[in-house]
Design a protein around this motif. Sequence first.
Motif, PDB file in Angstrom:
ATOM      1  N   LEU A 193       0.871  -1.181   0.000  1.00  0.00           N
ATOM      2  CA  LEU A 193       0.000   0.000   0.000  1.00  0.00           C
ATOM      3  C   LEU A 193       0.902   1.223   0.000  1.00  0.00           C
ATOM      4  O   LEU A 193       1.149   1.850   1.024  1.00  0.00           O
ATOM      5  N   LYS A 194       1.425   1.545  -1.179  1.00  0.00           N
ATOM      6  CA  LYS A 194       2.479   2.566  -1.310  1.00  0.00           C
ATOM      7  C   LYS A 194       2.002   3.741  -2.164  1.00  0.00           C
ATOM      8  O   LYS A 194       1.927   3.634  -3.391  1.00  0.00           O
ATOM      9  N   PRO A 195       1.681   4.860  -1.527  1.00  0.00           N
ATOM     10  CA  PRO A 195       1.360   6.053  -2.321  1.00  0.00           C
ATOM     11  C   PRO A 195       2.575   6.513  -3.114  1.00  0.00           C
ATOM     12  O   PRO A 195       3.712   6.151  -2.812  1.00  0.00           O
ATOM     13  N   ASP A 196       2.311   7.306  -4.134  1.00  0.00           N
ATOM     14  CA  ASP A 196       3.380   7.964  -4.884  1.00  0.00           C
ATOM     15  C   ASP A 196       3.327   9.444  -4.533  1.00  0.00           C
ATOM     16  O   ASP A 196       2.524  10.190  -5.082  1.00  0.00           O
ATOM     17  N   PRO A 197       4.165   9.891  -3.617  1.00  0.00           N
ATOM     18  CA  PRO A 197       4.065  11.276  -3.156  1.00  0.00           C
ATOM     19  C   PRO A 197       4.846  12.284  -3.983  1.00  0.00           C
ATOM     20  O   PRO A 197       4.812  13.481  -3.690  1.00  0.00           O
ATOM     21  N   PHE A 198       5.568  11.811  -5.034  1.00  0.00           N
ATOM     22  CA  PHE A 198       6.355  12.805  -5.769  1.00  0.00           C
ATOM     23  C   PHE A 198       6.268  12.671  -7.291  1.00  0.00           C
ATOM     24  O   PHE A 198       5.936  13.643  -7.973  1.00  0.00           O
ATOM     25  N   SER A 199       6.494  11.518  -7.892  1.00  0.00           N
ATOM     26  CA  SER A 199       6.534  11.430  -9.356  1.00  0.00           C
ATOM     27  C   SER A 199       5.188  11.784  -9.989  1.00  0.00           C
ATOM     28  O   SER A 199       5.107  12.620 -10.896  1.00  0.00           O
ATOM     29  N   ARG A 200       4.124  11.170  -9.514  1.00  0.00           N
ATOM     30  CA  ARG A 200       2.804  11.415 -10.079  1.00  0.00           C
ATOM     31  C   ARG A 200       2.363  12.849  -9.799  1.00  0.00           C
ATOM     32  O   ARG A 200       1.825  13.529 -10.668  1.00  0.00           O
ATOM     33  N   ALA A 201       2.602  13.297  -8.575  1.00  0.00           N
ATOM     34  CA  ALA A 201       2.201  14.658  -8.211  1.00  0.00           C
ATOM     35  C   ALA A 201       2.930  15.691  -9.063  1.00  0.00           C
ATOM     36  O   ALA A 201       2.338  16.701  -9.482  1.00  0.00           O
ATOM     37  N   ALA A 202       4.209  15.459  -9.333  1.00  0.00           N
ATOM     38  CA  ALA A 202       4.972  16.409 -10.152  1.00  0.00           C
ATOM     39  C   ALA A 202       4.458  16.443 -11.578  1.00  0.00           C
ATOM     40  O   ALA A 202       4.379  17.514 -12.199  1.00  0.00           O
ATOM     41  N   SER A 203       4.078  15.281 -12.115  1.00  0.00           N
ATOM     42  CA  SER A 203       3.520  15.235 -13.468  1.00  0.00           C
ATOM     43  C   SER A 203       2.192  15.990 -13.537  1.00  0.00           C
ATOM     44  O   SER A 203       1.936  16.753 -14.474  1.00  0.00           O
ATOM     45  N   VAL A 204       1.351  15.773 -12.531  1.00  0.00           N
ATOM     46  CA  VAL A 204       0.057  16.457 -12.498  1.00  0.00           C
ATOM     47  C   VAL A 204       0.239  17.957 -12.309  1.00  0.00           C
ATOM     48  O   VAL A 204      -0.511  18.764 -12.869  1.00  0.00           O
ATOM     49  N   LEU A 205       1.240  18.335 -11.545  1.00  0.00           N
ATOM     50  CA  LEU A 205       1.516  19.754 -11.327  1.00  0.00           C
ATOM     51  C   LEU A 205       1.771  20.475 -12.644  1.00  0.00           C
ATOM     52  O   LEU A 205       1.271  21.585 -12.874  1.00  0.00           O
ATOM     53  N   LYS A 206       2.511  19.834 -13.550  1.00  0.00           N
ATOM     54  CA  LYS A 206       2.805  20.443 -14.840  1.00  0.00           C
ATOM     55  C   LYS A 206       1.564  20.552 -15.720  1.00  0.00           C
ATOM     56  O   LYS A 206       1.394  21.520 -16.468  1.00  0.00           O
ATOM     57  N   THR A 207       0.699  19.550 -15.626  1.00  0.00           N
ATOM     58  CA  THR A 207      -0.442  19.456 -16.535  1.00  0.00           C
ATOM     59  C   THR A 207      -1.671  20.192 -16.023  1.00  0.00           C
ATOM     60  O   THR A 207      -2.372  20.871 -16.782  1.00  0.00           O
ATOM     61  N   TYR A 208      -1.945  20.059 -14.721  1.00  0.00           N
ATOM     62  CA  TYR A 208      -3.200  20.565 -14.159  1.00  0.00           C
ATOM     63  C   TYR A 208      -3.028  21.717 -13.173  1.00  0.00           C
ATOM     64  O   TYR A 208      -4.008  22.399 -12.842  1.00  0.00           O
ATOM     65  N   GLY A 209      -1.813  21.902 -12.635  1.00  0.00           N
ATOM     66  CA  GLY A 209      -1.611  22.971 -11.668  1.00  0.00           C
ATOM     67  C   GLY A 209      -1.599  22.478 -10.234  1.00  0.00           C
ATOM     68  O   GLY A 209      -1.808  21.299  -9.930  1.00  0.00           O
ATOM     69  N   LYS A 210      -1.380  23.416  -9.331  1.00  0.00           N
ATOM     70  CA  LYS A 210      -1.133  23.107  -7.927  1.00  0.00           C
ATOM     71  C   LYS A 210      -2.306  22.418  -7.242  1.00  0.00           C
ATOM     72  O   LYS A 210      -2.131  21.426  -6.537  1.00  0.00           O
ATOM     73  N   ASP A 211      -3.514  22.925  -7.386  1.00  0.00           N
ATOM     74  CA  ASP A 211      -4.654  22.394  -6.638  1.00  0.00           C
ATOM     75  C   ASP A 211      -4.921  20.931  -6.977  1.00  0.00           C
ATOM     76  O   ASP A 211      -5.175  20.114  -6.090  1.00  0.00           O
ATOM     77  N   VAL A 212      -4.865  20.595  -8.244  1.00  0.00           N
ATOM     78  CA  VAL A 212      -5.118  19.213  -8.656  1.00  0.00           C
ATOM     79  C   VAL A 212      -3.960  18.323  -8.216  1.00  0.00           C
ATOM     80  O   VAL A 212      -4.166  17.183  -7.771  1.00  0.00           O
ATOM     81  N   ALA A 213      -2.735  18.816  -8.314  1.00  0.00           N
ATOM     82  CA  ALA A 213      -1.577  18.032  -7.868  1.00  0.00           C
ATOM     83  C   ALA A 213      -1.682  17.732  -6.376  1.00  0.00           C
ATOM     84  O   ALA A 213      -1.389  16.603  -5.939  1.00  0.00           O
ATOM     85  N   GLU A 214      -2.115  18.708  -5.610  1.00  0.00           N
ATOM     86  CA  GLU A 214      -2.299  18.493  -4.172  1.00  0.00           C
ATOM     87  C   GLU A 214      -3.367  17.434  -3.916  1.00  0.00           C
ATOM     88  O   GLU A 214      -3.197  16.561  -3.050  1.00  0.00           O
ATOM     89  N   HIS A 215      -4.454  17.492  -4.673  1.00  0.00           N
ATOM     90  CA  HIS A 215      -5.534  16.527  -4.490  1.00  0.00           C
ATOM     91  C   HIS A 215      -5.066  15.116  -4.842  1.00  0.00           C
ATOM     92  O   HIS A 215      -5.330  14.158  -4.096  1.00  0.00           O
ATOM     93  N   VAL A 216      -4.370  14.970  -5.949  1.00  0.00           N
ATOM     94  CA  VAL A 216      -3.873  13.659  -6.369  1.00  0.00           C
ATOM     95  C   VAL A 216      -2.922  13.081  -5.312  1.00  0.00           C
ATOM     96  O   VAL A 216      -3.040  11.914  -4.915  1.00  0.00           O
ATOM     97  N   ALA A 217      -1.982  13.895  -4.855  1.00  0.00           N
ATOM     98  CA  ALA A 217      -0.984  13.414  -3.897  1.00  0.00           C
ATOM     99  C   ALA A 217      -1.609  13.081  -2.545  1.00  0.00           C
ATOM    100  O   ALA A 217      -1.331  12.026  -1.960  1.00  0.00           O
ATOM    101  N   SER A 218      -2.453  13.959  -2.043  1.00  0.00           N
ATOM    102  CA  SER A 218      -3.053  13.729  -0.724  1.00  0.00           C
ATOM    103  C   SER A 218      -4.073  12.596  -0.767  1.00  0.00           C
ATOM    104  O   SER A 218      -4.247  11.860   0.210  1.00  0.00           O
ATOM    105  N   PHE A 219      -4.757  12.436  -1.898  1.00  0.00           N
ATOM    106  CA  PHE A 219      -5.742  11.363  -2.061  1.00  0.00           C
ATOM    107  C   PHE A 219      -5.072  10.002  -1.880  1.00  0.00           C
ATOM    108  O   PHE A 219      -5.598   9.125  -1.189  1.00  0.00           O
ATOM    109  N   GLU A 220      -3.902   9.832  -2.487  1.00  0.00           N
ATOM    110  CA  GLU A 220      -3.174   8.580  -2.318  1.00  0.00           C
ATOM    111  C   GLU A 220      -2.656   8.431  -0.890  1.00  0.00           C
ATOM    112  O   GLU A 220      -2.770   7.356  -0.278  1.00  0.00           O
ATOM    113  N   ALA A 221      -2.088   9.492  -0.350  1.00  0.00           N
ATOM    114  CA  ALA A 221      -1.497   9.424   0.985  1.00  0.00           C
ATOM    115  C   ALA A 221      -2.548   9.093   2.044  1.00  0.00           C
ATOM    116  O   ALA A 221      -2.284   8.339   2.990  1.00  0.00           O
ATOM    117  N   ARG A 222      -3.761   9.620   1.893  1.00  0.00           N
ATOM    118  CA  ARG A 222      -4.823   9.397   2.876  1.00  0.00           C
ATOM    119  C   ARG A 222      -5.302   7.956   2.922  1.00  0.00           C
ATOM    120  O   ARG A 222      -5.892   7.518   3.915  1.00  0.00           O
TER     121      ARG A 222
END
Length: 466
Positions: free
Chosen positions: A88-117
């Motif tokens: 049960l391993k979230p991806d706290p950096f690679s996926r979030a960084a990719s989303v940050l480039k494509t969708y911006g900060k708010d979506v990147a935060e949601h993607v990263a925190s969604f997995e971490a939670r």
Amino acid sequence: MPSKAAPFPTAQSTSPYWRNDVKPIDAHRSTKCLPSRADIVIIGAGYAGASIAHHLIERYDEKALPSIVILEAREACSGASGRNGGHLKPDPFSRAASVLKTYGKDVAEHVASFEARQVKEVRDLVDLEGIDCDFEEVTVRDVCLYPAGRDKIEADLTALTEADISTAKELEYHSNMDAEDVSGVKGAKSCVTFNAARLWPYQLVSHVLEKAVSHGINLQTHTPVTSVKHAQGATVTSIWAVNTPRGSIECSTVIYATNAYTSALVPELKDKIVPVRGMVARLVPTDDAPRLTDSYMMRFSDYEYDYMITRPDGSIIVGGAKRDFYEDLNQWYDVSDDSRLMMGAERYFNGYMQRHFAGWEDCDVRTDQVWTGIMGYSNDGFPYVGPVCGKPGQYVCAGFTGHGMPQIFLSAKAIATMVTTGASAVEVDLPLPYHTSPARWSLQRVHASLQQWQAFSDGKATRARL
């Protein structure tokens, strides 16, 4: 590539370690015959299907629980959920960084925190229900063994830190000689540590299914769904006939928790969710071997990466092994047959710990069991979670791209909320890239796995000419 037949589960499959000792729920049928009608039919009794059932129970008062049927083609939790690495391993950096480039900060935060939670959510469920599934929170050591990968990770971490993405604050980064010392992996170029969990996935899913059955949900194993069509003679178009060799069930709500096999029933997803075959093994070291306490991610190249967890008995689960089969696309891409291993599979795992971990060179490690499983890889790397476009009352929760453990539980909660309240995807807790929007549904693009494989093939051809 030529189009292949619809990906249905095979009748036989390789035997994963997790399913060596199965529970009575494994072949359970709540009733001798299929009910002719139900309110909700969930197709798939793996992690997604069980989690959706759990969240539906949570959302309804028990007395008001609608009639729900879960249909499973083979045994309960016999697909990817019963075959993965238990990580049960979230991806706290690679996926979030990719989303940050494509969708911006708010979506990147949601993607990263969604997995971490999801780590906390599953831990809370295990504690509340007293589930015996070897759940344990651990430190992950995400190790990169090639310079270009290290440089990308450094750039990703810098971007996330500058954007103030919450998961970046929990990471520790080490590089070069420091990375070798921290990870214990020979040749490590970088090592990122963060929190995750490991568990026995079959035990977790089995418990959740047992609870669902105890609440009156009808579970029918060995009941493959062959098609879902408009019910014959129905006066409204939102009544569906779920067809199986044992009969049909009419219902108003169908939920596809079918991951790799989704396009067999939802042909619109034919090139969007593709079955991909993967390899996992259990390694058993002798008593004098060093004992690992952490979990690992091993990144060898842009396309080759393994994951590892240790079990309470000291054995080690390793998944990946792409080195020896990735070049042959026909061995793994658009393959739904988990009844046989890829060529060279066992050879890869022999000597694995000795090759990569300092202090293991003279240890004896036995490859105890090797198996394969079929994952659902989406064309853009994100799952499809939400309504099936153009088919009222149908929902999909699939396409987790080999990364389902830290995405499924809360994705299932989002589906349950949509079903029970009529809420749209934007009104529930679900990251934007997961949405089954009409634009995403109709978008035609080369599958991300094919793009990566083509880049690998082009690079190999270039190197051969030099």
